[in-house]
Scaffold this motif. Structure first.
Motif, mmCIF file in Angstrom:
data_model
loop_
_atom_site.group_PDB
_atom_site.id
_atom_site.type_symbol
_atom_site.label_atom_id
_atom_site.label_comp_id
_atom_site.label_asym_id
_atom_site.label_seq_id
_atom_site.Cartn_x
_atom_site.Cartn_y
_atom_site.Cartn_z
ATOM 1 N N ARG A 154 76.689 50.890 -1.041
ATOM 2 C CA ARG A 154 77.383 51.255 -1.506
ATOM 3 C C ARG A 154 77.847 50.208 -2.862
ATOM 4 O O ARG A 154 78.385 50.530 -4.135
ATOM 5 N N GLY A 155 78.583 49.450 -1.786
ATOM 6 C CA GLY A 155 79.586 47.815 -2.706
ATOM 7 C C GLY A 155 78.249 47.464 -4.052
ATOM 8 O O GLY A 155 78.941 47.192 -4.835
ATOM 9 N N ILE A 156 77.061 47.124 -4.191
ATOM 10 C CA ILE A 156 75.582 46.864 -4.241
ATOM 11 C C ILE A 156 76.139 47.759 -5.919
ATOM 12 O O ILE A 156 76.338 47.172 -6.903
ATOM 13 N N ARG A 157 76.189 49.350 -5.731
ATOM 14 C CA ARG A 157 76.274 50.294 -6.646
ATOM 15 C C ARG A 157 77.536 50.179 -7.259
ATOM 16 O O ARG A 157 77.472 50.396 -8.636
ATOM 17 N N ALA A 158 78.507 50.036 -6.681
ATOM 18 C CA ALA A 158 79.759 49.421 -7.805
ATOM 19 C C ALA A 158 79.960 48.737 -8.407
ATOM 20 O O ALA A 158 80.694 48.148 -9.763
ATOM 21 N N LEU A 159 79.312 47.364 -7.557
ATOM 22 C CA LEU A 159 78.620 45.973 -8.373
ATOM 23 C C LEU A 159 77.936 46.236 -10.033
ATOM 24 O O LEU A 159 78.429 45.286 -10.946
ATOM 25 N N ALA A 160 76.962 46.822 -9.492
ATOM 26 C CA ALA A 160 75.483 46.474 -11.235
ATOM 27 C C ALA A 160 74.944 48.105 -10.944
ATOM 28 O O ALA A 160 75.423 49.034 -10.530
ATOM 29 N N ASP A 161 74.583 47.813 -12.060
ATOM 30 C CA ASP A 161 73.534 49.355 -12.674
ATOM 31 C C ASP A 161 72.140 49.041 -12.379
ATOM 32 O O ASP A 161 71.331 48.099 -11.721
ATOM 33 N N LEU A 162 71.838 49.964 -11.506
ATOM 34 C CA LEU A 162 70.470 50.661 -10.537
ATOM 35 C C LEU A 162 69.860 51.474 -11.210
ATOM 36 O O LEU A 162 69.975 52.369 -11.915
ATOM 37 N N ALA A 163 68.436 50.608 -11.585
ATOM 38 C CA ALA A 163 67.337 51.883 -12.808
ATOM 39 C C ALA A 163 67.158 52.864 -11.070
ATOM 40 O O ALA A 163 67.446 52.982 -10.738
ATOM 41 N N PRO A 164 66.768 53.640 -12.599
ATOM 42 C CA PRO A 164 67.336 55.239 -11.835
ATOM 43 C C PRO A 164 65.599 55.421 -11.182
ATOM 44 O O PRO A 164 65.948 55.910 -9.701
ATOM 45 N N ASP A 165 64.490 54.360 -10.721
ATOM 46 C CA ASP A 165 63.459 54.701 -10.269
ATOM 47 C C ASP A 165 63.799 52.988 -8.874
ATOM 48 O O ASP A 165 62.164 52.830 -8.642
ATOM 49 N N ILE A 166 64.932 52.887 -8.339
ATOM 50 C CA ILE A 166 64.532 51.681 -8.168
ATOM 51 C C ILE A 166 63.701 51.485 -7.279
ATOM 52 O O ILE A 166 63.653 52.128 -6.028
ATOM 53 N N GLU A 167 63.311 50.170 -6.638
ATOM 54 C CA GLU A 167 62.384 50.542 -5.391
ATOM 55 C C GLU A 167 63.771 49.422 -4.203
ATOM 56 O O GLU A 167 64.204 48.334 -4.581
ATOM 57 N N ILE A 168 64.157 50.045 -3.038
ATOM 58 C CA ILE A 168 65.064 49.284 -2.202
ATOM 59 C C ILE A 168 64.035 48.892 -0.944
ATOM 60 O O ILE A 168 63.978 50.024 -0.330
ATOM 61 N N THR A 169 63.459 47.698 -0.776
ATOM 62 C CA THR A 169 62.562 47.595 0.570
ATOM 63 C C THR A 169 64.259 46.813 1.429
ATOM 64 O O THR A 169 64.805 45.854 1.568
ATOM 65 N N LEU A 170 63.818 47.307 2.623
ATOM 66 C CA LEU A 170 64.037 46.570 3.751
ATOM 67 C C LEU A 170 62.806 46.639 4.959
ATOM 68 O O LEU A 170 62.154 47.229 5.356
ATOM 69 N N GLU A 171 63.357 45.145 5.315
ATOM 70 C CA GLU A 171 62.579 44.364 6.628
ATOM 71 C C GLU A 171 63.100 44.791 8.159
ATOM 72 O O GLU A 171 63.750 45.181 8.335
ATOM 73 N N ALA A 172 61.732 45.350 8.793
ATOM 74 C CA ALA A 172 62.360 45.836 10.269
ATOM 75 C C ALA A 172 61.307 45.284 10.835
ATOM 76 O O ALA A 172 60.061 44.992 11.096
ATOM 77 N N ASN A 173 61.321 44.707 12.535
ATOM 78 C CA ASN A 173 60.736 44.247 13.410
ATOM 79 C C ASN A 173 60.887 45.402 14.397
ATOM 80 O O ASN A 173 62.191 46.267 14.586
ATOM 81 N N PRO A 174 59.599 46.046 14.659
ATOM 82 C CA PRO A 174 58.817 47.005 15.981
ATOM 83 C C PRO A 174 59.911 46.557 17.383
ATOM 84 O O PRO A 174 60.618 47.527 17.852
ATOM 85 N N GLY A 175 60.061 45.573 16.980
ATOM 86 C CA GLY A 175 61.251 45.519 18.497
ATOM 87 C C GLY A 175 62.270 44.876 18.371
ATOM 88 O O GLY A 175 63.833 45.191 19.295
#
Length: 308
Positions: A98-119
């Protein structure tokens, strides 16, 4: 490095009339336990440090970086890496985005990746990430053999890896990457082939297939484990590339294999010499400026306490 002052009449560099794409990398410097092969900027998280303090520091960091752009550009991708970003709550990731959206424009088709550990993941947390706007998960499977996970110091087992993929699908993720490693201590060619088959069976959209490298300032660097023969590893890799191609994965980058339309846009931006802002402890960034004609590279303080 200190960023140059804004407002000095610069124009952001363009190529053939096209503005250079701009990505955002966010580093989460904590994990539950440091793996013996890892030389990334990560460490066990202190219990006393509140998530909101790091989230707010990230947003202040981003605001400063964006103020240095002469011409605003939309973010084409966001990658939340680590460390183990899936240690953070859904509320923290939601507040961050939410904070990033308030600061920057995001491309309509933006890819947002998060790394996750199965543990360090569960269905409720994945659902919260998806609701926050994350649309691509990268799950650190590394191997689907219990003995190899133990030798790598991973905190999960094969069952948890498979459960993490199922939880991601249940949460609505239609774009999954699985990280897989090969050339592991005492790993045979049959072991490597079994891992590839196991990863394909989980039906991800993307597989990142990395050879284990021994870095000097790590436990593996100080006490080198018994690794498989280099020719065996090379042959196993060639066999894996062929098997992945037969399963519909295109080999489009050194360690990356994707189904059609699922190449990682964030990583491709690195390879294509695009621009990227790096925020967080130890994060790197690169920005291009036309006046004067130069590239500015930046690195943030590595220790979380110093960064804060």
């Amino acid at each position: 490095m200190t960023a140059p002052a804004a407002g000095d009449g610069r124009e952001d560099l363009s190529v053939a009339g096209r503005s250079i794409p701009l990505s955002l990398y966010i580093h989460v410097p904590w994990c539950l336990r440091k793996c013996p092969y890892c030389d990334f900027g990560s460490r066990p998280r202190p219990a006393a440090l509140p998530e909101w303090a790091y989230r707010d520091a990230l947003l202040r960091d981003l605001a400063r970086e964006l103020a240095d752009l002469a011409t605003p550009r939309p973010l084409t991708s966001i990658f939340i890496g680590g460390g183990t970003p899936s240690l953070l709550s859904g509320e923290t990731i939601d507040g961050l985005l939410r904070g990033i959206r308030a600061l920057a424009d995001l491309a309509p088709d933006i890819e947002i990746t998060l790394e996750a550990n199965p543990g360090s993941a569960d269905a409720a947390r994945f659902a919260a990430y998806r609701a926050a706007g994350v649309n691509r998960l990268s799950i650190g499977v590394q191997s689907l053999a219990a003995e190899h996970l133990a030798r790598l110091g991973r905190i999960h087992d094969p069952g948890q890896a498979r459960a993490a993929v199922a939880a991601a699908r249940a949460a609505g993720f239609a774009n999954l990457n699985l990280d897989l490693m090969y050339g592991l201590p005492r790993q045979t060619a049959a072991d490597m082939a079994a891992d590839i088959e196991g990863a394909i069976a989980l039906e991800p959209e993307h597989i990142s297939y990395y050879q284990l490298t021994i870095e000097p300032d790590t436990p593996f660097g100080r006490a080198r484990p018994p690794l498989p023969d280099e020719d065996l590893v090379a042959d196993a890799h060639e066999a894996a590339v062929a098997r992945l191609a037969a399963a519909g994965f295109a080999h489009y980058e050194t360690s990356a294999f994707a189904r059609p339309g699922r190449r990682c846009r964030h990583n491709l931006n690195y390879w294509a010499f695009g621009d990227y802002i790096g925020i967080g402890a130890g994060a790197h960034g690169k920005l291009t400026f036309a006046a004067p004609d130069r590239v500015a590279r930046r690195i943030k303080r590595e220790g979380p306490e110093a960064y804060l």
